[in-house]
Motif scaffolding. Structure first.
Motif, short mmCIF file in Angstrom:
data_model
loop_
_atom_site.label_atom_id
_atom_site.label_comp_id
_atom_site.label_asym_id
_atom_site.label_seq_id
_atom_site.Cartn_x
_atom_site.Cartn_y
_atom_site.Cartn_z
N VAL A 5 48.02 27.00 67.03
CA VAL A 5 47.38 27.47 66.84
C VAL A 5 46.40 27.52 67.26
N ALA A 6 46.12 28.28 68.54
CA ALA A 6 44.65 27.75 69.63
C ALA A 6 43.18 27.68 68.59
N ILE A 7 42.71 26.97 68.09
CA ILE A 7 41.54 26.85 68.36
C ILE A 7 40.45 28.07 68.22
N ARG A 8 40.44 28.77 69.35
CA ARG A 8 40.04 29.81 69.53
C ARG A 8 40.09 30.72 68.90
N ASP A 9 41.65 30.89 68.77
CA ASP A 9 42.40 32.00 68.24
C ASP A 9 41.71 31.93 66.69
N VAL A 10 42.26 30.83 66.02
CA VAL A 10 40.89 30.65 64.92
C VAL A 10 39.66 30.66 64.53
N ARG A 11 39.81 30.61 65.27
CA ARG A 11 37.84 31.39 65.02
C ARG A 11 37.39 32.80 65.31
N GLU A 12 37.80 33.05 66.27
CA GLU A 12 38.30 34.27 66.56
C GLU A 12 38.53 34.88 65.52
N GLN A 13 39.43 34.65 64.59
CA GLN A 13 39.92 35.20 63.47
C GLN A 13 39.41 35.19 62.27
N LEU A 14 38.43 34.07 62.16
CA LEU A 14 37.18 33.69 61.37
C LEU A 14 35.95 35.11 61.94
N PHE A 15 35.36 34.46 63.00
CA PHE A 15 34.83 35.16 63.18
C PHE A 15 34.89 37.52 62.85
N ASP A 16 35.92 37.28 63.59
CA ASP A 16 36.32 39.01 63.34
C ASP A 16 35.18 39.17 62.11
N ALA A 17 36.85 38.39 60.88
CA ALA A 17 36.57 38.15 58.95
C ALA A 17 35.05 38.50 58.80
N ALA A 18 34.56 37.52 59.32
CA ALA A 18 33.46 37.93 58.75
C ALA A 18 32.05 39.18 59.54
N ASP A 19 33.08 39.59 60.41
CA ASP A 19 32.95 40.87 60.85
C ASP A 19 32.60 41.84 59.87
N ARG A 20 34.19 41.66 59.44
CA ARG A 20 34.13 43.06 58.64
C ARG A 20 33.86 42.63 57.10
N ILE A 21 33.50 41.38 56.91
CA ILE A 21 33.03 41.91 54.83
C ILE A 21 31.01 42.26 55.63
N LEU A 22 30.50 41.61 56.27
CA LEU A 22 29.32 41.79 56.76
C LEU A 22 29.35 43.78 56.91
N LEU A 23 30.39 44.84 57.63
CA LEU A 23 29.88 45.47 57.48
C LEU A 23 30.15 46.07 56.26
N ARG A 24 31.64 45.58 55.88
CA ARG A 24 31.87 46.28 55.08
C ARG A 24 30.45 46.23 53.20
N ASP A 25 30.66 44.87 53.25
CA ASP A 25 29.85 44.67 51.33
C ASP A 25 28.61 43.81 51.94
N GLY A 26 28.36 43.44 53.64
CA GLY A 26 26.91 43.23 53.13
C GLY A 26 26.53 41.74 52.94
N PRO A 27 25.46 40.87 53.32
CA PRO A 27 25.76 39.30 53.65
C PRO A 27 25.36 38.85 52.40
N SER A 28 25.58 38.96 51.04
CA SER A 28 25.64 38.00 49.93
C SER A 28 26.99 37.78 49.30
N ALA A 29 28.18 38.96 50.03
CA ALA A 29 29.92 39.10 49.86
C ALA A 29 30.36 37.99 50.80
N LEU A 30 29.48 37.18 51.95
CA LEU A 30 30.09 36.31 53.32
C LEU A 30 30.20 35.23 52.37
N THR A 31 31.23 34.41 52.03
CA THR A 31 31.43 33.61 51.04
C THR A 31 32.29 32.70 51.67
N SER A 32 32.25 31.97 52.65
CA SER A 32 33.65 30.63 52.49
C SER A 32 34.92 31.56 51.73
N ARG A 33 34.66 31.19 50.45
CA ARG A 33 35.80 31.69 49.67
C ARG A 33 36.34 33.47 50.02
N ALA A 34 35.15 34.10 50.60
CA ALA A 34 36.02 35.84 51.11
C ALA A 34 36.01 35.69 51.64
#
Length: 199
Positions: A5-34
């Motif tokens: 899997v291309a590194i850019r795809d992995v980065r985007e996958q992780l960045f998009d996941a961070a968007d979802r967590i921040l929008l849904r649960d806020g900054p305190s919920a954004l941990t490496s495990r989450a």
């Protein structure tokens, strides 16, 4: 996760996941495990592509800032069309209904992240500063076509618009402000510098 899997795809996958967590649960919920759970990947994937979690967060914020460039170009193209107030209402709503407000909260929440970003972004809050640059550029384009007074300072107006809009959108848990409320704010700020007081 499949190999190759291309590194850019992995980065985007992780960045998009961070968007979802921040929008849904806020900054305190954004941990490496989450983050890795939300992205559906192993924890080792994060550490293969980033030095540590704060490196991930810094690159994530800068990526989201970079994504504002097409929006800025599209807004400048609107100079001289529709109404200044309507164009700015739409632009401000797009900025603040995105992940921008949550990123501002994240930056406030994490001292180490702010310190890392200072290496590439010496002043201001990256997302809001970039939004203010976008708005200022648009207002200068409107000055060029005569819809904003020559004596107006686009950068100051942009800062006032961004700061005031942020106050409207700052409550992440409440409903977003109505479009009419954003338009009243824009019109009130721009009235002194537009022809006839009507943006």
């Amino acid at each position: 996760m499949p190999t190759g899997v291309a590194i850019r795809d992995v980065r985007e996958q992780l960045f998009d996941a961070a968007d979802r967590i921040l929008l849904r649960d806020g900054p305190s919920a954004l941990t490496s495990r989450a983050l890795t759970a939300e992205a559906g990947c192993a924890k080792g994937v994060l550490h293969r592509h980033f030095d540590d979690f704060d490196d991930f967060l810094a690159q994530y914020v800068l990526d989201r800032v970079d994504q504002m460039a097409p929006q800025a170009a599209a807004l400048r193209e609107l100079a001289g069309t529709a109404t200044v107030g309507g164009n700015l209402t739409d632009a401000l709503s797009a900025v603040f209904q995105s992940v921008a407000v949550a990123i501002v909260a994240l930056l406030t929440f994490r001292d180490e992240l702010r310190a890392r970003l200072r290496q590439k972004w010496p002043a201001g809050i990256p997302v809001l500063t970039e939004a203010a640059i976008m708005i200022g550029s648009y207002l200068r384009a409107e000055q060029d076509v005569g819809r904003i007074a020559r004596g107006a300072d686009p950068d100051t107006l942009a800062a006032v618009l961004i700061g005031s809009a942020h106050l409207l959108y700052a409550d992440r848990t409440g409903a977003s402000p109505e479009t009419d409320a954003v338009r009243r704010l824009v019109d009130g700020i721009l009235a002194p510098v537009t022809a006839g007081g009507r943006p």
